[in-house]
Scaffold this active site. Structure first.
Site, PDB file in Angstrom:
ATOM      1  N   ASP A  11       0.855  -1.187   0.000  1.00 18.48           N
ATOM      2  CA  ASP A  11       0.000   0.000   0.000  1.00 18.48           C
ATOM      3  C   ASP A  11       0.888   1.232   0.000  1.00 18.48           C
ATOM      4  OD1 ASP A  11      -2.455  -1.292   0.067  1.00 18.48           O
ATOM      5  OD2 ASP A  11      -2.317  -1.609   2.226  1.00 18.48           O
ATOM      6  N   ASP A 130     -13.819  -6.750  -4.510  1.00 18.83           N
ATOM      7  CA  ASP A 130     -13.850  -6.995  -3.066  1.00 18.83           C
ATOM      8  C   ASP A 130     -15.216  -7.587  -2.723  1.00 18.83           C
ATOM      9  OD1 ASP A 130     -11.377  -5.862  -3.025  1.00 18.83           O
ATOM     10  OD2 ASP A 130     -12.021  -3.916  -2.249  1.00 18.83           O
TER      11      ASP A 130
END
Length: 253
Positions: A11, A130
């Site tokens: 990230d 997701d």
């Protein structure tokens, strides 16, 4: 069985890697280039960078990161997070990414998948989906904005539609398993694998060596992605691959 891929995920916020990373011998654990080189040396097959910078104005920082990473590593890498337009995709690919991952933006504007695949080829367009199990256990919904918004869209229908539009790969994250370290969501991964012919990357929940084996032995995923497991040095990519190799799973050693 095709060769299975192991993919660390990083990230990145405003050009720095965030989410605790704990490596010995790395002076700057926040430097995406140093980490990319580290994983490249460990034998990672690919890398995924997710830009979690909130503001669009700082997109330019990510392009510089991508450029620096591309100069240093020789494995494919995918960049996602906040790519909203064809121009966004173009700048990230031009900076050196091999693929882009589209998530919330693709749900809001599905033509982005079609246009991206048309201009850059399906192999460049990764659909990041997701998934969250519905409370009545009848299947999964697509959630966006880091799991905060339930779109009400049926996951399997969305994946069928997105691949028909040109998505060439699915990065499938189980929001139910994510962070639990109890293993990949095999039921979810199988359900997706059964309805699509494009490669599926399993993500969310990996906690130990056996979890990689479980998702590969039944041939329901082409690749497995993990973050904290690698970042905290609990396992190296090399250890995972040697373990899988010993279990007769085809991996690049």
């Amino acid at each position: 069985m095709h060769t299975k891929r192991i993919i660390p995920c990083l990230d990145v916020k405003e050009g720095r890697v965030v989410k605790g990373i704990n490596f010995e011998g790395l002076v700057d654990v926040g430097d995406p280039v140093a980490l990319a080189e580290y994983y490249n040396k460990q034998g990672a097959d690919e890398l995924v960078f997710l830009d979690i910078t909130a503001t669009h104005e700082k997109r330019g920082i990510m392009e510089k990161v991508v450029q620096s990473v591309a100069e240093k590593i020789f494995i494919p890498f995918t960049v996602g997070g906040g790519l909203q337009t064809l121009d966004d995709i173009k700048s990230i690919l031009r900076a050196g990414a091999d693929k882009v991952s589209l998530n919330s933006a693709a749900v809001r504007n599905k033509m982005l998948i079609k246009e991206g695949a048309f201009y850059f080829g399906s192999q460049c367009i990764v659909l990041a989906a997701d998934a969250k199990k519905r409370s009545d256990n009848t299947g999964w919904n697509v959630v966006i904005n880091g799991g905060r918004i339930d779109t009400g869209l049926d996951l399997l229908k969305w994946i069928e539609e997105a691949t028909a539009l040109g998505a060439g790969e699915i990065l499938l994250t189980s929001m139910d398993a994510d962070g639990t370290k109890k293993g990949f969501d095999l039921e979810l991964t199988k359900a997706v694998s059964d309805i699509t012919n494009v490669p599926v990357i399993a993500s969310g929940g990996c906690g130990c060596l056996e979890d990689f084996y479980d998702v590969f032995k039944s041939n329901i995923a082409d690749a497995a992605l993990a973050a904290s497991l690698f970042h905290y040095g609990e396992l190296t990519v090399d250890e995972v691959k040697r373990y899988l190799h010993d279990k007769n799973v085809s991996v690049r050693i």
